[in-house]
Scaffold this active site. Structure first.
Site, short mmCIF file in Angstrom:
data_model
loop_
_atom_site.label_atom_id
_atom_site.label_comp_id
_atom_site.label_asym_id
_atom_site.label_seq_id
_atom_site.Cartn_x
_atom_site.Cartn_y
_atom_site.Cartn_z
N SER A 51 1.02 -1.09 0.11
CA SER A 51 0.05 0.05 0.02
C SER A 51 1.01 1.31 0.11
CB SER A 51 -0.91 -0.15 1.34
OG SER A 51 -1.68 -1.20 1.19
N ASN A 52 2.07 1.15 0.62
CA ASN A 52 3.01 2.43 0.56
C ASN A 52 3.51 2.58 -0.66
OD1 ASN A 52 3.08 3.66 3.39
ND2 ASN A 52 3.58 1.51 4.07
N LYS A 175 0.36 -10.74 6.06
CA LYS A 175 0.61 -9.69 6.69
C LYS A 175 -0.61 -8.91 7.32
CE LYS A 175 2.02 -4.97 5.73
NZ LYS A 175 2.11 -3.86 4.85
#
Length: 309
Positions: A51-52, A175
């Site tokens: 997502s980053n 995760k």
């Protein structure tokens, strides 16, 4: 697959940000500089297109390009041992399978698969399980389950669902960006670590995760301070729990402040200011971060520590 794939080894993994220029095109030199600093900081692996990494803002070709660029940068600087996990989340099973194949071709060792979130009412537990199993069946590299309710319209996979998926021979880890330590411990105490790696997705529960049997961490904060995270893992392994707890407290405060600044844009702004490469540009609709508008004393304390390690 007839034989189960191996999970990624214990360690510190970082979902790397991508750097852009003012036209929202790749800043290749800054991306390479960032990958190199992370590797020099001792990270076990780099997550590309987490997502980053603004995965949903990129074309398929761009996603493949960034994986290849990361692998090339690592190999050219004698970091062949640093693992690449590629985020391969798509909004359909077919697209996700294609992204997994692309990731393999570009040099990734694992695929981190986000549950589709466009139609949350349709994403029943059977549909979620079927989606991840079909992707894992087709993927040429082992897959991991990415549980991040913030970016999947609130879908939050429970430990029973993830535990069911963990029995698939090509699904090797998860995760948990939900930060749920109870969920993490239910998984680590049910599924052998030799078959399934469970990672918290936040640095503010790094030590708590280790105590609960996690495989380390996959978090945003190592973009800023990879060495400090390696330091905590070393302290934990050496049984220096008091020192580890003190460092964890700093990571927890710094992680909170980084999130307040606005994680992706904030990471870029902090890295640009303190490590001398890249500009804090993001792709719209994200906006820039204003560091001056927030209290970041603990984040800056962590950066000072990072530069001494």
């Amino acid at each position: 697959m007839t034989q189960s794939a191996l999970p990624p080894p214990q360690g510190v993994y970082v979902p790397a940000v991508l750097f852009f220029d003012q036209n929202e095109e790749f800043d290749i030199e800054a991306i390479k500089a960032h990958v190199l600093r992370l590797a020099q900081g001792g990270v076990t692996g780099v997550l590309v297109q987490g997502s980053n990494g603004e995965a949903q803002h990129l074309s398929h070709d761009e996603r493949k390009q960034t994986i290849a660029l990361t692998r090339e940068t690592l190999d050219a600087n004698d970091f062949q041992n640093v693992i690449i996990i590629a985020g391969t989340g798509g909004q359909s099973t077919k697209e996700t399978k294609k992204l997994c194949a692309d990731a393999k071709e570009a040099g990734a060792a694992y695929a981190l698969v986000l549950t589709p979130g466009v139609w949350p009412p349709q994403m029943t537990k059977p549909n979620i399980i079927r989606f991840h199993r079909e992707v894992a069946d087709a993927s040429p590299i082992p897959t991991m389950i990415y549980n991040f309710p913030t970016v999947t319209a609130g879908l939050n996979l429970d430990s029973d669902t993830i535990g069911t998926l963990a029995t698939h021979p090509n699904i090797v880890g998860t995760k948990l960006s939900c930060g749920d330590i109870g969920k993490l411990q239910r998984l680590t105490s049910t599924v052998p670590a030799s078959e399934f790696a469970t990672f918290p997705g936040k640095s503010d529960v790094f030590l708590q995760g280790l105590v609960s049997g996690s495989a380390g961490v996959i978090g945003a904060l190592p973009n800023v301070a990879p060495k400090a995270h390696l330091r905590l893992l070393k302290l934990y392994k050496e049984g220096k729990f008091e020192e580890a707890a003190k460092l964890q407290a700093l990571l927890g405060h710094a992680d909170w402040q980084l999130g307040n600044v606005g994680s992706i844009a904030g990471i870029k702004a902090v890295v640009s200011k303190h490590f001398g490469y890249g500009k804090p540009f993001v792709r719209g609709p994200l906006g820039p971060a204003n560091l001056d508008a927030f209290t970041i004393d603990k984040l800056e304390e962590l950066i000072e520590l990072e530069k001494t390690l």
